[in-house]
Design an enzyme around this catalytic site. Structure first.
Site, PDB file in Angstrom:
ATOM      1  N   ASN A  13       7.941 -38.644  69.095  1.00  9.24           N
ATOM      2  CA  ASN A  13       8.637 -37.842  70.108  1.00  9.24           C
ATOM      3  C   ASN A  13       8.639 -38.676  71.388  1.00  9.24           C
ATOM      4  O   ASN A  13       7.619 -38.781  72.070  1.00  9.24           O
ATOM      5  CB  ASN A  13       7.884 -36.522  70.302  1.00  9.24           C
ATOM      6  CG  ASN A  13       8.567 -35.607  71.306  1.00  9.24           C
ATOM      7  OD1 ASN A  13       9.522 -36.008  71.973  1.00  9.24           O
ATOM      8  ND2 ASN A  13       8.066 -34.402  71.428  1.00  9.24           N
ATOM      9  N   ARG A  96      12.100 -37.011  66.837  1.00 16.27           N
ATOM     10  CA  ARG A  96      12.631 -35.810  67.470  1.00 16.27           C
ATOM     11  C   ARG A  96      13.801 -36.245  68.350  1.00 16.27           C
ATOM     12  O   ARG A  96      13.636 -37.093  69.227  1.00 16.27           O
ATOM     13  CB  ARG A  96      11.565 -35.154  68.331  1.00 16.27           C
ATOM     14  CG  ARG A  96      12.106 -33.962  69.051  1.00 16.27           C
ATOM     15  CD  ARG A  96      11.117 -33.350  69.989  1.00 16.27           C
ATOM     16  NE  ARG A  96      11.712 -32.173  70.602  1.00 16.27           N
ATOM     17  CZ  ARG A  96      11.425 -31.742  71.810  1.00 16.27           C
ATOM     18  NH1 ARG A  96      10.537 -32.374  72.539  1.00 16.27           N
ATOM     19  NH2 ARG A  96      12.005 -30.677  72.285  1.00 16.27           N
ATOM     20  N   HIS A 185      14.839 -26.129  71.170  1.00 17.57           N
ATOM     21  CA  HIS A 185      13.567 -25.710  70.548  1.00 17.57           C
ATOM     22  C   HIS A 185      13.781 -25.311  69.084  1.00 17.57           C
ATOM     23  O   HIS A 185      12.991 -24.558  68.524  1.00 17.57           O
ATOM     24  CB  HIS A 185      12.950 -24.474  71.254  1.00 17.57           C
ATOM     25  CG  HIS A 185      12.322 -24.744  72.575  1.00 17.57           C
ATOM     26  ND1 HIS A 185      12.272 -23.789  73.556  1.00 17.57           N
ATOM     27  CD2 HIS A 185      11.696 -25.830  73.079  1.00 17.57           C
ATOM     28  CE1 HIS A 185      11.649 -24.276  74.622  1.00 17.57           C
ATOM     29  NE2 HIS A 185      11.300 -25.526  74.351  1.00 17.57           N
ATOM     30  N   ARG A 246      12.046 -23.942  85.558  1.00  9.02           N
ATOM     31  CA  ARG A 246      13.489 -23.696  85.437  1.00  9.02           C
ATOM     32  C   ARG A 246      13.786 -22.218  85.654  1.00  9.02           C
ATOM     33  O   ARG A 246      13.033 -21.356  85.226  1.00  9.02           O
ATOM     34  CB  ARG A 246      13.983 -24.101  84.041  1.00  9.02           C
ATOM     35  CG  ARG A 246      14.143 -25.590  83.876  1.00  9.02           C
ATOM     36  CD  ARG A 246      14.520 -25.949  82.452  1.00  9.02           C
ATOM     37  NE  ARG A 246      13.483 -26.759  81.843  1.00  9.02           N
ATOM     38  CZ  ARG A 246      13.349 -26.952  80.539  1.00  9.02           C
ATOM     39  NH1 ARG A 246      14.179 -26.395  79.683  1.00  9.02           N
ATOM     40  NH2 ARG A 246      12.389 -27.705  80.080  1.00  9.02           N
ATOM     41  N   GLU A 386       5.791 -28.495  65.606  1.00  6.16           N
ATOM     42  CA  GLU A 386       7.092 -29.142  65.444  1.00  6.16           C
ATOM     43  C   GLU A 386       6.967 -30.457  64.677  1.00  6.16           C
ATOM     44  O   GLU A 386       7.822 -30.805  63.878  1.00  6.16           O
ATOM     45  CB  GLU A 386       7.729 -29.380  66.819  1.00  6.16           C
ATOM     46  CG  GLU A 386       8.116 -28.072  67.482  1.00  6.16           C
ATOM     47  CD  GLU A 386       8.363 -28.192  68.968  1.00  6.16           C
ATOM     48  OE1 GLU A 386       9.512 -28.421  69.337  1.00  6.16           O
ATOM     49  OE2 GLU A 386       7.410 -28.041  69.757  1.00  6.16           O
TER      50      GLU A 386
END
Ligand code: ADP
Length: 403
Positions: A13, A96, A185, A246, A386
């Site tokens: 990743n 990823r 996601h 955010r 993940e």
């Protein structure tokens, strides 16, 4: 690939200044070792490497991603540190990749054509796709014989129906510029929905539920018969529920107002909405929920109330578009660890069949169920993984190619 060897798969990743890695033995899906190189490009770059119960953290020379990956390769080729004997024992590298647009609906073997297509989405994910591509190029140099596979964050959401992914703006913007909801996601939502199905003793393609990934980034997904049918993040990861820094959903006219009336530039507005909003913006204290939970400051309380309220609204919205659901699932740093935030989000939802058991919620450590025993909708907490799903999908892509 030597077919007599158990297959080792490396999952990468790559962010702009870090590379996270995990090496799996896919014979039994165990993690052999893993870690992270941080502060790539800076003189104080460090590598933290973990194998079994042991770990090390040391300064490394990592001027760029290729140098960082070369350091990682040295650790991966050390059997005393959880690694393998030869670089060729690593049969495949799963990357990823954040944005696969409408092109990639599943894990894909990387060719130069695929790299070009990933690069075509750079403008849609400027913070993520370029470092993902840099990682792919570095991995090709460090592991030249391994098969490189891309696993996309957007792929799981490519099942969204048109009425869910289209924005009510001129259709030409979709036709010409592919402006639409993509969702992110995806790997996490898919992983926890599969695990939820397993816990409920159903097959993943019969699972219907709502998955809440609440970490620094937050998103909610509506899943019907194993497929994503709506999700809170959109064209970019800024849409949806509030996050650490955010804003999530705001009136789009607010951007016009900030530009016209307050004289902010587009870059400044982007920074405000991406980096200075959410839990941080409302509290003025931190984007880290742990800090907000440990103070009685009224603004910290307010930030948590807004966060919980907006997530509750999304859950309500998704209950209305789905048939009766099997489960509501919490994951991500906040979803997995904050009993207090889960309780805050789920208060007063009993009339919708969502009944939290306060004691189970408080006591839970790790994976488990937190609804009352007879509640119509099961509430589950499932730690996301993940990397494991990326390893599984990489293996499937390699097998497909060998078939
Ligand atoms: P990322 O999206 O960067 O992977 P994580 O999934 O690790 O982030 O989630 C980070 C968030 O989880 C932070 O807001 C942090 O405060 C929160 N978090 C982690 N552990 C706890 C905890 N024990 N209690 C409350 N919040 C927690």
């Amino acid at each position: 690939m030597n077919p007599t060897l158990p297959m080792q798969i490396l999952v990468l990743n790559c962010g702009s200044s870090s590379v996270k890695y995990q090496l799996y033995n896919m014979a039994d899906e165990t993690v052999l070792c893993g870690g992270v190189v941080e502060k790539i490009g800076q003189p104080d770059a460090t590598c933290t490497h973990i194998w079994g119960a042991q770990s090390l953290s040391e300064p490394v020379q990592a001027n760029d991603h290729t140098r960082a990956l070369a350091q990682i390769r040295d650790l991966l080729l050390n059997p005393n540190r959880g690694g393998v004997q030869h670089a060729d024992d690593i049969a495949a590298v799963g990357h990823r990749v954040v944005h696969g647009g409408e092109t990639f609906v599943s894990a894909t073997r990387i060719t130069t054509g695929v790299e070009r297509q990933i690069a075509a989405y750079n403008a849609l994910a400027p913070l993520h796709n370029p470092p993902n591509l840099t990682g792919i190029q570095a991995a090709r140099q460090c592991f030249p014989n391994a098969i490189q596979v891309a696993v996309f964050d957007t792929a799981f959401h490519q099942t969204l129906p048109e009425h869910a992914f289209l924005y009510p703006i001129p259709y030409a913007l979709y036709e010409k510029d592919r402006i639409r909801k993509y969702g992110f996601h995806g790997t996490s939502h898919r992983y926890v929905s599969h695990r939820a199905a397993e816990l409920l003793e159903k097959s993943p393609d019969t699972f219907t539920g709502i998955t809440c990934h609440l970490g620094n980034g937050c998103s909610i997904t509506a899943i019907q018969n194993g497929q994503s049918v709506d999700t809170s993040m959109g064209f970019t990861p800024l849409e949806g529920v509030p996050m650490g820094t955010r804003s999530g959903d705001v009136d789009p006219a607010l951007i016009l107002y900030l530009a016209d009336q307050k004289g902010l530039t587009i870059a400044e507005i982007g920074h405000l909405l991406n980096r200075e909003s959410g839990l941080l913006g409302l509290s003025g204290i931190s984007n880290d929920l742990r800090e907000l939970e440990s103070t009685t400051d009224p603004r910290a309380q307010l930030a948590q109330t807004v966060f919980a309220y907006r997530i509750r609204k999304y859950i309500g919205a998704y209950l209305s578009i789905l048939p009766p659901i099997d489960a509501l699932v919490f994951t991500g740093g906040i979803g997995e660890n904050s009993a207090s935030m889960r309780a805050h989000i789920l208060q007063d939802l009993n009339h919708l069949g969502i009944v939290l058991d306060p004691e189970r919620n408080r006591q839970l450590d790790g994976e488990g169920e937190i609804s009352t025993p007879n509640a119509p909708i099961r509430i589950l907490v499932i730690p996301t993984d993940e990397e494991r799903l990326i390893a599984r999908e990489t293996l499937s892509a390699v097998k497909e190619q060998n078939d």
